[in-house]
Every structure is written in C-alpha cells, then in structure tokens.
Design a protein around this motif. Structure first.
Motif, PDB file in Angstrom:
ATOM      1  N   TYR A 166      -0.732   5.670   1.916  1.00 11.63           N
ATOM      2  CA  TYR A 166       0.309   5.540   2.939  1.00 11.63           C
ATOM      3  C   TYR A 166       1.668   5.840   2.303  1.00 11.63           C
ATOM      4  CZ  TYR A 166      -3.353   2.848   5.316  1.00 11.63           C
ATOM      5  OH  TYR A 166      -4.530   2.444   5.883  1.00 11.63           O
ATOM      6  N   THR A 167       2.630   6.249   3.137  1.00  7.15           N
ATOM      7  CA  THR A 167       4.002   6.453   2.668  1.00  7.15           C
ATOM      8  C   THR A 167       4.985   5.791   3.623  1.00  7.15           C
ATOM      9  OG1 THR A 167       4.304   8.555   3.874  1.00  7.15           O
ATOM     10  CG2 THR A 167       3.430   8.681   1.610  1.00  7.15           C
ATOM     11  N   SER A 168       6.166   5.462   3.095  1.00  3.45           N
ATOM     12  CA  SER A 168       7.236   4.877   3.900  1.00  3.45           C
ATOM     13  C   SER A 168       8.540   5.052   3.125  1.00  3.45           C
ATOM     14  CB  SER A 168       6.950   3.405   4.188  1.00  3.45           C
ATOM     15  OG  SER A 168       7.901   2.869   5.081  1.00  3.45           O
ATOM     16  N   SER A 169       9.601   4.340   3.541  1.00  6.66           N
ATOM     17  CA  SER A 169      10.890   4.397   2.849  1.00  6.66           C
ATOM     18  C   SER A 169      11.503   3.017   2.707  1.00  6.66           C
ATOM     19  CB  SER A 169      11.885   5.302   3.589  1.00  6.66           C
ATOM     20  OG  SER A 169      11.785   6.635   3.159  1.00  6.66           O
ATOM     21  N   LEU A 195       0.799  -1.220   0.000  1.00  7.82           N
ATOM     22  CA  LEU A 195       0.000   0.000   0.000  1.00  7.82           C
ATOM     23  C   LEU A 195       0.836   1.276   0.000  1.00  7.82           C
ATOM     24  CD1 LEU A 195      -2.749  -0.995   2.603  1.00  7.82           C
ATOM     25  CD2 LEU A 195      -2.860  -1.122   0.106  1.00  7.82           C
ATOM     26  N   GLN A 196       2.062   1.198   0.479  1.00  6.82           N
ATOM     27  CA  GLN A 196       2.833   2.425   0.694  1.00  6.82           C
ATOM     28  C   GLN A 196       3.443   2.971  -0.594  1.00  6.82           C
ATOM     29  OE1 GLN A 196       4.131  -0.618   1.495  1.00  6.82           O
ATOM     30  NE2 GLN A 196       5.794  -0.533   0.006  1.00  6.82           N
ATOM     31  N   TRP A 197       3.612   4.287  -0.596  1.00  9.27           N
ATOM     32  CA  TRP A 197       4.392   4.991  -1.609  1.00  9.27           C
ATOM     33  C   TRP A 197       5.749   5.248  -0.981  1.00  9.27           C
ATOM     34  CZ3 TRP A 197       3.398   6.228  -6.627  1.00  9.27           C
ATOM     35  CH2 TRP A 197       4.241   7.142  -7.254  1.00  9.27           C
ATOM     36  N   GLN A 208       9.241   6.963  -0.415  1.00  7.39           N
ATOM     37  CA  GLN A 208       9.805   8.280  -0.676  1.00  7.39           C
ATOM     38  C   GLN A 208      10.943   8.559   0.310  1.00  7.39           C
ATOM     39  OE1 GLN A 208       6.369  10.849  -0.285  1.00  7.39           O
ATOM     40  NE2 GLN A 208       6.471  10.871   1.952  1.00  7.39           N
ATOM     41  N   GLU A 209      11.871   9.396  -0.123  1.00  3.79           N
ATOM     42  CA  GLU A 209      13.077   9.686   0.659  1.00  3.79           C
ATOM     43  C   GLU A 209      12.757  10.373   1.980  1.00  3.79           C
ATOM     44  OE1 GLU A 209      17.332  12.086   0.045  1.00  3.79           O
ATOM     45  OE2 GLU A 209      15.974  11.757  -1.655  1.00  3.79           O
ATOM     46  N   ALA A 210      11.712  11.187   2.002  1.00  2.39           N
ATOM     47  CA  ALA A 210      11.423  12.016   3.173  1.00  2.39           C
ATOM     48  C   ALA A 210      11.103  11.206   4.424  1.00  2.39           C
ATOM     49  CB  ALA A 210      10.261  12.958   2.858  1.00  2.39           C
ATOM     50  N   ASN A 211      10.743   9.930   4.275  1.00  2.00           N
ATOM     51  CA  ASN A 211      10.341   9.124   5.428  1.00  2.00           C
ATOM     52  C   ASN A 211      11.512   8.426   6.109  1.00  2.00           C
ATOM     53  OD1 ASN A 211       7.917   9.588   3.812  1.00  2.00           O
ATOM     54  ND2 ASN A 211       6.898   8.177   5.206  1.00  2.00           N
ATOM     55  N   ALA A 212      12.743   8.674   5.672  1.00  2.00           N
ATOM     56  CA  ALA A 212      13.923   8.064   6.306  1.00  2.00           C
ATOM     57  C   ALA A 212      14.858   9.173   6.769  1.00  2.00           C
ATOM     58  CB  ALA A 212      14.636   7.135   5.329  1.00  2.00           C
ATOM     59  N   ILE A 213      14.991   9.316   8.077  1.00  2.00           N
ATOM     60  CA  ILE A 213      15.877  10.353   8.620  1.00  2.00           C
ATOM     61  C   ILE A 213      16.713   9.786   9.751  1.00  2.00           C
ATOM     62  CG2 ILE A 213      14.321  12.244   7.982  1.00  2.00           C
ATOM     63  CD1 ILE A 213      13.540  12.357  10.994  1.00  2.00           C
ATOM     64  N   GLN A 214      17.854  10.430   9.983  1.00  2.00           N
ATOM     65  CA  GLN A 214      18.682  10.131  11.142  1.00  2.00           C
ATOM     66  C   GLN A 214      18.273  11.064  12.279  1.00  2.00           C
ATOM     67  OE1 GLN A 214      23.066   9.225   9.970  1.00  2.00           O
ATOM     68  NE2 GLN A 214      22.374  10.816   8.563  1.00  2.00           N
ATOM     69  N   THR A 215      18.079  10.485  13.454  1.00  2.00           N
ATOM     70  CA  THR A 215      17.741  11.299  14.613  1.00  2.00           C
ATOM     71  C   THR A 215      18.114  10.541  15.879  1.00  2.00           C
ATOM     72  OG1 THR A 215      15.966  12.465  15.777  1.00  2.00           O
ATOM     73  CG2 THR A 215      15.354  10.444  14.625  1.00  2.00           C
ATOM     74  N   ASN A 216      18.778  11.226  16.813  1.00  2.00           N
ATOM     75  CA  ASN A 216      19.157  10.618  18.094  1.00  2.00           C
ATOM     76  C   ASN A 216      19.945   9.329  17.934  1.00  2.00           C
ATOM     77  OD1 ASN A 216      17.780  12.665  19.582  1.00  2.00           O
ATOM     78  ND2 ASN A 216      15.853  11.586  19.238  1.00  2.00           N
ATOM     79  N   GLY A 217      20.812   9.276  16.909  1.00  2.00           N
ATOM     80  CA  GLY A 217      21.712   8.137  16.737  1.00  2.00           C
ATOM     81  C   GLY A 217      21.107   6.920  16.082  1.00  2.00           C
ATOM     82  N   GLN A 257      15.438   6.393  11.426  1.00  2.00           N
ATOM     83  CA  GLN A 257      14.003   6.277  11.654  1.00  2.00           C
ATOM     84  C   GLN A 257      13.307   6.189  10.299  1.00  2.00           C
ATOM     85  OE1 GLN A 257      11.043   9.658  12.552  1.00  2.00           O
ATOM     86  NE2 GLN A 257      11.667   8.949  14.586  1.00  2.00           N
ATOM     87  N   ILE A 258      12.788   4.993   9.985  1.00  3.43           N
ATOM     88  CA  ILE A 258      11.934   4.840   8.807  1.00  3.43           C
ATOM     89  C   ILE A 258      10.504   4.949   9.310  1.00  3.43           C
ATOM     90  CG2 ILE A 258      11.174   3.322   6.962  1.00  3.43           C
ATOM     91  CD1 ILE A 258      13.928   2.117   6.846  1.00  3.43           C
ATOM     92  N   GLN A 259       9.801   5.941   8.810  1.00  5.23           N
ATOM     93  CA  GLN A 259       8.472   6.239   9.334  1.00  5.23           C
ATOM     94  C   GLN A 259       7.397   5.843   8.339  1.00  5.23           C
ATOM     95  OE1 GLN A 259       6.905  10.437  10.242  1.00  5.23           O
ATOM     96  NE2 GLN A 259       7.643   9.738  12.239  1.00  5.23           N
ATOM     97  N   GLY A 260       6.443   5.048   8.794  1.00  2.00           N
ATOM     98  CA  GLY A 260       5.240   4.750   8.030  1.00  2.00           C
ATOM     99  C   GLY A 260       4.181   5.772   8.387  1.00  2.00           C
ATOM    100  N   ARG A 261       3.592   6.396   7.379  1.00  5.65           N
ATOM    101  CA  ARG A 261       2.600   7.451   7.609  1.00  5.65           C
ATOM    102  C   ARG A 261       1.320   7.163   6.835  1.00  5.65           C
ATOM    103  NH1 ARG A 261       6.656  12.222   5.747  1.00  5.65           N
ATOM    104  NH2 ARG A 261       8.307  11.920   7.306  1.00  5.65           N
ATOM    105  N   ARG A 262       0.207   7.583   7.393  1.00  5.08           N
ATOM    106  CA  ARG A 262      -1.042   7.601   6.627  1.00  5.08           C
ATOM    107  C   ARG A 262      -1.151   8.987   6.001  1.00  5.08           C
ATOM    108  NH1 ARG A 262      -4.710   5.864  10.235  1.00  5.08           N
ATOM    109  NH2 ARG A 262      -4.948   3.753   9.393  1.00  5.08           N
ATOM    110  N   GLU A 263      -0.849   9.054   4.730  1.00  7.36           N
ATOM    111  CA  GLU A 263      -0.940  10.321   4.005  1.00  7.36           C
ATOM    112  C   GLU A 263      -1.194  10.038   2.532  1.00  7.36           C
ATOM    113  OE1 GLU A 263       2.591  12.739   3.901  1.00  7.36           O
ATOM    114  OE2 GLU A 263       3.926  11.006   3.890  1.00  7.36           O
ATOM    115  N   LYS A 264      -1.893  10.937   1.897  1.00  8.27           N
ATOM    116  CA  LYS A 264      -2.326  10.741   0.510  1.00  8.27           C
ATOM    117  C   LYS A 264      -1.295  11.346  -0.435  1.00  8.27           C
ATOM    118  CE  LYS A 264      -6.755  10.691  -1.907  1.00  8.27           C
ATOM    119  NZ  LYS A 264      -8.180  11.075  -1.784  1.00  8.27           N
ATOM    120  N   VAL A 265      -0.849  10.529  -1.406  1.00  7.04           N
ATOM    121  CA  VAL A 265       0.120  10.970  -2.402  1.00  7.04           C
ATOM    122  C   VAL A 265      -0.412  10.627  -3.793  1.00  7.04           C
ATOM    123  CG1 VAL A 265       2.462  10.661  -3.292  1.00  7.04           C
ATOM    124  CG2 VAL A 265       2.073  10.670  -0.824  1.00  7.04           C
ATOM    125  N   LYS A 266      -0.401  11.588  -4.683  1.00  5.29           N
ATOM    126  CA  LYS A 266      -0.886  11.348  -6.044  1.00  5.29           C
ATOM    127  C   LYS A 266       0.121  10.496  -6.807  1.00  5.29           C
ATOM    128  CE  LYS A 266      -2.842  13.667 -10.098  1.00  5.29           C
ATOM    129  NZ  LYS A 266      -4.051  12.829 -10.052  1.00  5.29           N
TER     130      LYS A 266
END
Length: 281
Positions: free
Chosen positions: A105-108, A60-62, A64-73, A76-85
């Motif tokens: 949905y989006t993820s990385s 189900l997920q789209w 995208q790069e924005a859902n993978a970030i470094q934080t606190n060592g 974090q790959i984040q799964g989100r409920r968000e609409k993407v065309k």
C-alpha cells in the motif's frame, strides 16, 4: 441608492471573511499562518516536508510524495493498494522496516518541521475522511526538541479501531520514567457520531486545538472532546514538552491500529480543506 448598496456589499464581504476566518475564536486572536490548498498538483514544499518509506507503528503503507496533491481547493491524501519495492530490504532482518521486501500500500504524510512551528494559540483544520477498515487518518503536532515521546505529542484528531470498534480520539502524550508514552486520551465510539448524523462520513468537519501555557483543549465541530491540565504534565527530567514550539503533521496511515484493509476497495481519500493557526495579537 448606489452608495447604500456598496456599503451593504462591503459589510457582507467583511462578515463572510470573519465567519470563515476564526469562527468561534476567543477575543484578541489573529491569523498568523494558513494553508488553503488552492493550487493544483503538488503541494508547496516551502511549507511542507514529506516522509518517505516505512516510518512508524508497523503500518502497512509506504509513504511517498506522489500521494498528496492539491485539487479542487483541497489537499487530497490518497491511500492506494499498489506494490512498491523496499530498497532497504534485508532478508531475515528483525527490523520491520527492513524485513518486508515490498509494501502493498502507499499513502502520504506531510509536516511543517523547520518551516512553521508555533507555541500556544489555536490550530484549526477542516477535513473529511473515509472510515473504511484499515484507515488511520490523523491531525497532530510534535515538539521540536527531545526524542519521542519526551518531545510531546498532541493528536488533535485520530480515527482508528479500538477493540475492533471504529473510534475518534483526541490525545496528548509525554514521557514516563521508562521513556514510554504517558497518555491522556479521549476515545469516542464513531457510532456516537453516526447516531447524531448518519451522513457524518460524507461531510467536512472542523478539528481545533486551543493551547495555552496552562491547558490544551481539543474540539470537534465545537464540541470539547478532551481538556488537559498542563501543570500536571512533566517528563521525568522536569521538562514540560508543551512549553515549547510544536510543528504540524497530516497523514493517512493504513493497517496497524486502523484495522485490516485487505477487504477494502481502494483508492481511499483523506481530504483537508485548510489548516490555520491563530495567536493572540
């Protein structure tokens, strides 16, 4: 007394390094590649590639790069409920990648293809993930030559639902005569881990692949989950896909084998502390 203290501190420091790098390694192995995700923000694109859009398995997920970030060592790959065309949408298409006008949905999904590949050694990943309905996190490798599944796949870790039961898997796949996947699978009900530790989901765990010319062994927290004799694995053309370099993939898929995420609260996080590869000196 001062010199004794210095010697003690030096010994303590070296011991800590040995404990954190290559814990339980066979003798003669050394670290050849690592990613500790100690930066902040976007990850290092000299080490990692990003997949984009709808990719595989009718998920189900789209991606995208924005859902993978470094934080606190950690990564974090984040799964989100968000609409993407979906820019490739075609009304009436029979191709699942084109028949959906929107992703809900989006993820990385990231990988090291063309940037780091290895043949034989030990891959070790420390990670933590949410086990809610819809989650399908994975640590895996693919061979660099031939199309899937003839290139060979190693699922060091997968978590998804098997017959609606949450399951941890450790798998190896290669091609059969009809170009479909042959699987050597280990499927362990997640309930087995919760019986040992009701707080399992709240903790980081270590997944490990020990890979030689002769075998692949897959471990979770030091426990052997699956062992594959590579002398028994050949594609129909005689090629052994596990006698070639592989690259590393980390991803959080949503839906499909992961189950229905519609009743799950988002965002969800898949956290990776480090990825390390060791080979013989």
């Amino acid at each position: 007394m001062h010199s004794v203290l210095k010697l003690f501190l030096a010994f303590f420091f070296i011991t800590q390094i040995q404990n954190s790098y290559g814990q339980d390694l066979p003798k003669g192995f050394m670290l050849i590649w690592e990613e500790d995700f100690n930066g902040e923000g976007l990850i290092d694109n000299s080490k990692w590639n990003f997949e984009e859009g709808f990719v595989r398995n009718n998920e189900l997920q789209w991606y995208q790069e924005a859902n993978a970030i470094q934080t606190n060592g950690v990564l974090q790959i984040q799964g989100r409920r968000e609409k993407v065309k979906n820019p490739t949408f075609e009304e009436g298409s029979n191709n699942w990648k084109k028949s959906r006008e929107f992703a809900e949905y989006t993820s990385s999904s990231i990988n090291t293809r063309g940037k780091f590949e290895f043949q034989y050694g030990i891959l070790e990943v420390r990670a933590k993930f949410d086990t809610a309905s819809g989650m399908w996190p994975a640590i895996w490798t693919l061979g660099i030559s031939k199309p899937w599944p003839a290139n060979g796949e190693v699922d060091v870790m997968e978590f998804y639902q098997v017959n609606r039961e949450k399951t941890i898997l450790a798998n190896v796949a290669w091609a059969d005569a009809k170009k479909r996947a042959n699987w050597d699978e280990a499927k362990i009900p997640f309930a087995d881990f919760l019986m040992k530790d009701p707080n399992w989901q709240e903790k980081f765990h270590i997944w490990k692949m020990y890979w030689t010319e002769n075998f692949i062994r897959l471990y979770l927290d030091g426990e052997l989950l699956n062992e594959v004799d590579l002398s028994t694995i050949l594609n129909p053309d005689g090629f052994n896909p596990f006698h070639q370099p592989h690259y590393i993939l980390l991803n959080l898929a949503l839906g499909a084998n992961g189950g229905d995420p519609s009743g799950t609260e988002f965002p969800k996080e898949y956290l990776i502390d480090y990825v390390r590869v060791y080979q013989k000196k």
